[in-house]
Design a protein around this motif. Structure first.
Motif, PDB file in Angstrom:
ATOM      1  N   ALA A  20      34.182  37.462  34.836  1.00  0.00           N
ATOM      2  CA  ALA A  20      33.574  38.019  33.461  1.00  0.00           C
ATOM      3  C   ALA A  20      32.296  37.027  33.582  1.00  0.00           C
ATOM      4  N   VAL A  21      32.263  35.842  33.436  1.00  0.00           N
ATOM      5  CA  VAL A  21      31.363  34.863  33.173  1.00  0.00           C
ATOM      6  C   VAL A  21      30.159  35.015  34.416  1.00  0.00           C
ATOM      7  N   ASN A  22      30.957  34.655  35.526  1.00  0.00           N
ATOM      8  CA  ASN A  22      30.011  34.602  36.852  1.00  0.00           C
ATOM      9  C   ASN A  22      29.228  35.872  37.254  1.00  0.00           C
ATOM     10  N   LEU A  23      30.202  37.167  36.778  1.00  0.00           N
ATOM     11  CA  LEU A  23      29.544  38.324  37.491  1.00  0.00           C
ATOM     12  C   LEU A  23      28.376  38.848  36.380  1.00  0.00           C
ATOM     13  N   SER A  24      28.497  38.440  35.050  1.00  0.00           N
ATOM     14  CA  SER A  24      27.724  38.507  34.322  1.00  0.00           C
ATOM     15  C   SER A  24      26.212  37.859  34.608  1.00  0.00           C
TER      16      SER A  24
END
Length: 256
Positions: A20-24
């Motif tokens: 979630a963090v890195n794809l965002s």
């Protein structure tokens, strides 16, 4: 119109928050206006993106309880184009406090409705359970992204999630689709990782993303510094993998 994607798997430690963090972050760097929604009371996405929970006045909990509007809750991140709807431990009370309320499954959908015209992507990080919070995320989303760790019993653990997905489609959100299954924690040195990847491809075919997220020390370190891997070590294989995933996601069609 934003594409809303919930990242869910009832098992813990499979790479939901990391994804979630890195794809965002990767989507934002690709100039896609992105909102990261932390729907987990553990609030790891909130700290992983660099926010201090102690300094937050209101969080997702207050929005889902109808005590605050979206504009009062969304905060900026270090990355241009990436905003965050943060969480904190009080969100754990949502399941209990809303148990007897009508339309309790639609609280997140109502909260996010005004944001659809402001973003290209809204990513929801779900808790490691099939709770009312996860049901809210699936009811609000256009698509489900499932991280699948390359470990023993990984495929067996998917059955409960798929059953929940099917129930959500029947009763709350008939438009919900699975945008993809993401292989995580892949260790190219082990036969097991390769076997899980082969089995996933055999069972789910084109649903499995071509991008595979490897086990990577730098990827594991970055949350403790409150930074996405793209800011912590842009040259790492973990960073390259999430850029690749963002490109692949952008090229996959999601029907709103």
């Amino acid at each position: 119109m934003a594409k809303i994607i919930c990242i869910a798997n009832q098992k813990g430690g499979v790479g939901k928050t990391t994804t979630a963090v890195n794809l965002s972050a990767a989507l934002a760097i690709y100039e896609k206006k992105t909102l990261l929604v932390d729907c987990d009371p553990q609030a790891n996405a909130t700290t992983g993106i660099g926010l201090d929970k102690a300094r937050l006045n209101q969080t997702l909990y207050h929005g889902m309880m109808g005590e605050a509007g979206l504009d009062d809750l969304v905060v900026a991140s270090e990355i241009n184009g990436l905003k965050v709807l943060p969480s904190r431990v009080e969100l754990i009370g949502f399941d209990i406090e809303m148990l007897s309320q009508p339309d309790r499954e639609m609280a997140l959908k109502r909260l996010l409705a005004p944001a659809r015209s402001d973003y290209d992507y809204i990513l929801i990080d779900c808790p490691p359970s099939l709770s009312l919070l996860t049901v809210n995320a699936m009811a609000a989303a256009d698509a489900l992204l499932i991280p699948l760790q390359c470990e023993f019993y990984a495929l067996e653990g998917l059955s409960q999630l798929v059953q929940t997905y099917q129930r959500i489609r029947r009763s709350l959100n008939p438009q919900l689709e699975i945008v993809g299954i993401l292989l995580t924690m892949f260790d190219k040195r082990t036969n097991l990782s390769h076997q899980v990847a082969e089995d996933a491809a055999a069972h789910f075919k084109e649903l499995v993303f071509k991008t595979i997220i490897p086990r990577n020390v730098r990827l594991g370190e970055s949350p403790s510094f409150g930074k996405p891997i793209l800011l912590y070590d842009a040259a790492s294989i973990g960073s390259e993998s999430y850029f690749s995933l963002a490109r692949e996601l952008i090229n996959r069609s999601i029907v709103n």
